[in-house]
Design a protein around this motif. Structure first.
Motif, short mmCIF file in Angstrom:
data_model
loop_
_atom_site.label_atom_id
_atom_site.label_comp_id
_atom_site.label_asym_id
_atom_site.label_seq_id
_atom_site.Cartn_x
_atom_site.Cartn_y
_atom_site.Cartn_z
N VAL A 47 15.64 -109.02 -29.81
CA VAL A 47 16.61 -108.08 -30.56
C VAL A 47 15.91 -106.52 -30.37
O VAL A 47 16.42 -105.47 -30.27
N VAL A 48 14.69 -106.61 -30.84
CA VAL A 48 13.72 -105.40 -31.09
C VAL A 48 13.70 -104.72 -29.65
O VAL A 48 14.06 -103.65 -29.57
N ASP A 49 13.48 -105.59 -28.63
CA ASP A 49 13.46 -105.11 -27.32
C ASP A 49 14.54 -104.09 -26.89
O ASP A 49 14.39 -103.46 -26.06
N ASP A 50 15.78 -104.74 -27.50
CA ASP A 50 17.04 -103.84 -27.10
C ASP A 50 16.93 -102.42 -27.16
O ASP A 50 17.43 -101.40 -26.72
N PHE A 51 16.17 -102.09 -28.25
CA PHE A 51 15.99 -100.57 -28.64
C PHE A 51 14.87 -100.15 -28.90
O PHE A 51 14.48 -98.69 -29.10
N GLN A 52 13.82 -100.74 -28.68
CA GLN A 52 12.45 -100.36 -29.34
C GLN A 52 11.94 -99.26 -28.38
O GLN A 52 11.36 -98.56 -28.90
N ASN A 53 12.15 -99.14 -26.95
CA ASN A 53 11.75 -98.04 -26.14
C ASN A 53 12.69 -97.26 -25.85
O ASN A 53 12.58 -96.49 -24.86
N ASP A 54 13.94 -97.39 -26.36
CA ASP A 54 14.87 -96.42 -26.25
C ASP A 54 14.66 -94.95 -26.51
O ASP A 54 14.32 -94.92 -27.71
N ASP A 56 16.47 -92.56 -27.28
CA ASP A 56 17.49 -92.09 -28.29
C ASP A 56 17.10 -92.86 -29.75
O ASP A 56 17.31 -92.22 -30.95
N TYR A 57 16.63 -94.01 -29.55
CA TYR A 57 16.23 -94.78 -30.74
C TYR A 57 15.06 -94.34 -31.31
O TYR A 57 14.84 -94.24 -32.60
N LEU A 58 14.21 -93.96 -30.49
CA LEU A 58 12.72 -93.36 -30.89
C LEU A 58 12.93 -92.31 -31.62
O LEU A 58 12.30 -91.74 -32.66
N THR A 60 15.47 -91.50 -33.84
CA THR A 60 15.78 -91.80 -35.23
C THR A 60 14.79 -92.15 -36.01
O THR A 60 15.07 -91.91 -37.32
N TYR A 61 13.39 -92.04 -35.66
CA TYR A 61 12.26 -92.30 -36.63
C TYR A 61 11.98 -91.00 -37.36
O TYR A 61 11.25 -91.04 -38.38
N HIS A 62 12.44 -89.86 -36.90
CA HIS A 62 12.19 -88.53 -37.43
C HIS A 62 12.87 -88.00 -38.61
O HIS A 62 12.59 -87.05 -39.19
N TYR A 63 14.05 -88.62 -38.62
CA TYR A 63 15.27 -87.98 -39.48
C TYR A 63 14.77 -88.21 -41.04
O TYR A 63 14.33 -89.62 -41.20
N HIS A 64 15.11 -87.24 -41.68
CA HIS A 64 15.08 -87.62 -43.50
C HIS A 64 16.38 -87.82 -44.02
O HIS A 64 16.45 -88.17 -45.28
N ASP A 65 17.16 -87.61 -43.27
CA ASP A 65 18.72 -87.72 -43.91
C ASP A 65 19.21 -88.78 -43.33
O ASP A 65 18.93 -89.37 -42.38
N SER A 66 20.63 -89.17 -43.87
CA SER A 66 21.58 -90.40 -43.49
C SER A 66 21.98 -90.07 -41.97
O SER A 66 22.45 -88.84 -41.94
N ARG A 67 21.91 -90.92 -41.06
CA ARG A 67 22.69 -90.49 -39.67
C ARG A 67 23.50 -91.99 -39.33
O ARG A 67 23.42 -92.92 -39.95
N ILE A 68 24.12 -91.78 -38.32
CA ILE A 68 25.01 -92.85 -37.90
C ILE A 68 24.45 -93.19 -36.29
O ILE A 68 24.05 -92.46 -35.57
N TRP A 69 24.22 -94.67 -36.43
CA TRP A 69 23.92 -95.19 -34.95
C TRP A 69 25.00 -95.97 -34.40
O TRP A 69 25.71 -96.68 -35.19
N TYR A 70 25.44 -95.68 -33.06
CA TYR A 70 26.57 -96.26 -32.55
C TYR A 70 26.22 -96.96 -31.41
O TYR A 70 25.16 -96.57 -30.50
N THR A 71 26.40 -98.49 -31.17
CA THR A 71 26.07 -99.47 -30.42
C THR A 71 27.34 -99.57 -29.32
O THR A 71 28.04 -100.29 -29.88
N PRO A 72 27.24 -98.81 -28.12
CA PRO A 72 28.56 -98.81 -27.13
C PRO A 72 28.95 -100.20 -26.73
O PRO A 72 30.01 -100.50 -26.99
N VAL A 183 4.33 -96.26 -31.84
CA VAL A 183 5.57 -97.01 -31.31
C VAL A 183 4.98 -98.34 -30.76
O VAL A 183 5.45 -99.48 -30.78
N MET A 184 3.92 -98.19 -30.01
CA MET A 184 3.32 -99.50 -29.36
C MET A 184 2.67 -100.24 -30.22
O MET A 184 2.63 -101.64 -30.24
#
Length: 385
Positions: A47-54, A56-58, A60-72, A183-184
């Motif tokens: 499961v982690v592999d699906d987004f770990q090196n994406d 856009d996902y990386l 998301t680590y920088h935000y301090h407020d709430s956000r929405i993640w969409y999985t198309p 990340v690694m």
């Protein structure tokens, strides 16, 4: 509390994708493979592999407020809020969009809840407000040889299904460079969970630590190396492996031994990425000898007399004695090693024994000579540029 206030499934995982908290209905909205793959609730590597090196996902680590993640590809939305301890990312809260769309107040509630969660985690770490430490805290205390509350130790044993008399082994792993990429390190951590599913994986100070219960999973040293080798190659790592112990209270000794092997790998800086304590125990013993004498003065004087005889007379007695001892006094094997006739070997040994004036039948005398050989070789290697 989060599920009750938000009326949605909620979970919190730490920075290594280990579930810290999860509402009862969360499992109903996530795909099965996302759920517990171990007793500690680790999100599987698949499961982690699906987004770990994406990329856009990386981000998301920088935000301090709430956000929405969409999985198309799966067509669902998830709200996420990162947990921060000052400038350090500690994990995140996930809120599923079940029952209704997200409202503005949901974002505000989620941000407040993550602050509360971080406060509770800090309380737990500092031992305030809760009697139990986290599992990582207890394991790290064991590795440090600290005195533990018996209740904490018993709770850990029960959660991991360990017994105090089980056999344990420790592996310490570090990047060959001074610091790895965050990340690694996340990906490596999940890889270690994959190859040691029964092990306890701990991360501290850019170092991965694996505690293996050899009673529950009786893996040999060769299997451990076989599993570690691809990771050490692909991630540019060094690893130190301890010898086993048969008491959980001796776990700190395995942690120390694994570090001796790890430091040896860093000293050698060779293609040998994985070093067991048993391979460098002799070097460690020599380093720890409480003596102001140089190493060469610890060598058998009889052996030094053979070295001097060779230098003065041009003989080859030192190499002959070395081969004889290392081949455990096997005459045919020693002659084969030196590429000389058996008669020649026997003649040399007669001369060596008269020169040494040492009884080579005495096992303790042979041990001292063999250790002296080892010390001389290490000293000669050290002096070479």
């Amino acid at each position: 509390l989060g599920a009750e206030l938000l009326q949605k499934p909620v979970c919190i995982h730490d920075d290594w994708f280990v579930m810290t908290a999860m509402s009862s209905e969360f499992s109903q909205v996530m795909e099965p493979e996302y759920l517990l793959s171990s007793a500690r609730g680790f999100v599987p590597r698949a499961v982690v592999d699906d987004f770990q090196n994406d990329s856009d996902y990386l981000e998301t680590y920088h935000y301090h407020d709430s956000r929405i993640w969409y999985t198309p590809e799966k067509g669902y939305y998830t709200m996420y809020v990162n947990l921060w301890d000052g400038p350090v990312y500690k994990g995140r809260m996930l809120v599923s969009r079940k029952n209704r769309d997200f409202l503005h107040r949901d974002h505000l509630l989620a941000e407040v809840l993550t602050q509360r969660a971080m406060f509770l985690l800090n309380q737990q770490r500092l031992g305030q407000g809760q009697s139990m430490q986290s599992m990582d805290d207890v394991v790290y205390s064991l590795l440090q040889g600290k005195q533990l509350d018996p209740a904490d130790l018993n709770q850990l044993m029960n959660m991991l299904n360990w017994k105090k008399s089980d056999r344990f082994l420790c592996i310490r792993i570090r990047n060959q460079r001074s610091e790895g990429k965050v990340v690694m390190e996340h990906v490596l951590h999940s890889d270690l969970f994959r190859i040691f599913p029964e092990g306890y994986i701990l991360f501290a100070g850019h170092e991965q630590c694996v505690v293996l219960n050899l009673t529950r999973e009786p893996v040999s040293g060769s299997i451990i190396r076989h599993r570690l080798a691809p990771l050490c190659r692909d991630y540019c790592l060094y690893a130190g492996i301890s010898s086993p112990v048969t008491d959980i209270r001796d776990l700190h000794l395995t942690y120390y031994q694994a570090n001796v092997g790890l430091e040896q790998a860093f000293r050698l800086r060779s293609e040998k990425w994985i070093i067991a304590f048993s391979e460098c125990a002799m070097e460690h013993i020599l380093e720890k000898i409480d003596s102001e004498l140089p190493a060469w003065t610890l060598v058998s004087p009889e052996l030094l007399s053979v070295v001097e005889h060779d230098r003065m007379r041009g003989t080859q007695y030192f190499e002959t004695l070395r081969a004889y001892l290392l081949n455990e006094r096997d005459i045919p094997k020693t002659a084969e090693t030196l590429i000389i006739h058996r008669t020649t070997l026997l003649y040399r040994l007669k001369k060596i024994k008269s020169l040494l004036n040492v009884d080579l039948e005495d096992p303790w005398k042979r041990l001292y000579l063999t250790l002296s050989l080892w010390i001389l070789e290490k000293e000669n290697a050290r002096k070479k540029p």
